[in-house]
Design an enzyme around this catalytic site. Structure first.
Site, PDB file in Angstrom:
ATOM      1  N   LYS A  64       0.329  13.847   3.976  1.00 57.58           N
ATOM      2  CA  LYS A  64       0.143  12.528   4.471  1.00 57.58           C
ATOM      3  C   LYS A  64       0.895  11.148   4.080  1.00 57.58           C
ATOM      4  O   LYS A  64       2.258  10.647   4.625  1.00 57.58           O
ATOM      5  CB  LYS A  64      -1.513  11.861   4.902  1.00 57.58           C
ATOM      6  CG  LYS A  64      -1.250  11.528   6.546  1.00 57.58           C
ATOM      7  CD  LYS A  64      -3.079  10.429   6.675  1.00 57.58           C
ATOM      8  CE  LYS A  64      -3.157   9.492   5.189  1.00 57.58           C
ATOM      9  NZ  LYS A  64      -3.124   8.694   4.870  1.00 57.58           N
ATOM     10  N   LYS A  82       0.956  -1.038  -0.065  1.00 59.56           N
ATOM     11  CA  LYS A  82      -0.331  -0.064   0.317  1.00 59.56           C
ATOM     12  C   LYS A  82       0.951   0.929   0.155  1.00 59.56           C
ATOM     13  O   LYS A  82       0.892   2.752  -0.829  1.00 59.56           O
ATOM     14  CB  LYS A  82      -1.179   0.660   1.127  1.00 59.56           C
ATOM     15  CG  LYS A  82      -1.561   1.498   1.363  1.00 59.56           C
ATOM     16  CD  LYS A  82      -2.777   1.490   0.189  1.00 59.56           C
ATOM     17  CE  LYS A  82      -3.339   2.202   0.466  1.00 59.56           C
ATOM     18  NZ  LYS A  82      -4.871   3.189  -0.142  1.00 59.56           N
TER      19      LYS A  82
END
Length: 168
Positions: free
Chosen positions: A112, A35
């Site tokens: 982020k 991911k």
């Protein structure tokens, strides 16, 4: 998760219900690593696509539609390029850059993610120059609302000195 046998045992009960493509990559943490690699590529591609669309406009390409059609058949194409271009086309066709200020893919999320990529690189001793450059672009764009909440295609407004970011 653990070994491949555990994944196969849970596949029909859990994984097939939550995803259309499930692959065993290794032990615990491998899925998280995958991911992270995906988000690293999304961030890099998004920053590059925004720069490329900004350059196209600054070189005199006013209508992005034929350029995106050409790039769709070229080596420089990517899913992210077509997404950025599609959002920019929507703004262009509506003659409203405010379209860029709402999103399901806000700048703050990639800011982020690129921060996490940066931390992982530091923890593993890697120097990732392209990722760091993309992170800097998202850091600038994600400083505060309204840009932090804008679609990542709105980074073109930061990259183009002739544009001003609209308010929400």
């Amino acid at each position: 998760l653990g070994d491949e046998a555990e994944v196969e045992l849970l596949r029909p009960l859990v994984f097939d219900a939550i995803g259309s493509y499930v692959v065993h990559l290794g032990g615990s943490g491998a899925g998280t690593a995958a991911k992270l690699v995906n988000q690293q590529l999304v961030g890099i591609h998004a920053a590059a696509a925004c720069e490329a669309m900004t350059m196209a406009r600054s070189l005199g390409i006013k209508d992005l539609a034929p350029l995106l059609e050409l790039l769709d058949r070229s080596w420089g194409n990517s899913f992210i390029l077509q997404r950025v271009g599609g959002v920019l086309l929507e703004a262009q066709r509506s003659a409203n850059d405010g379209v860029l200020m709402t999103s399901g893919a806000p700048i703050r999320n990639l800011k982020k993610d690129m921060g996490i990529v940066d931390g992982a690189a530091e923890a593993t001793g890697l120097t990732l120059g392209v990722s760091s450059a993309a992170k800097a672009i998202f850091d600038e764009g994600g400083r505060a609302p309204p840009m932090a909440d804008a679609d990542f295609a709105a980074l073109t407004l930061l990259l183009d000195p002739t544009k001003e970011a609209p308010q929400k």
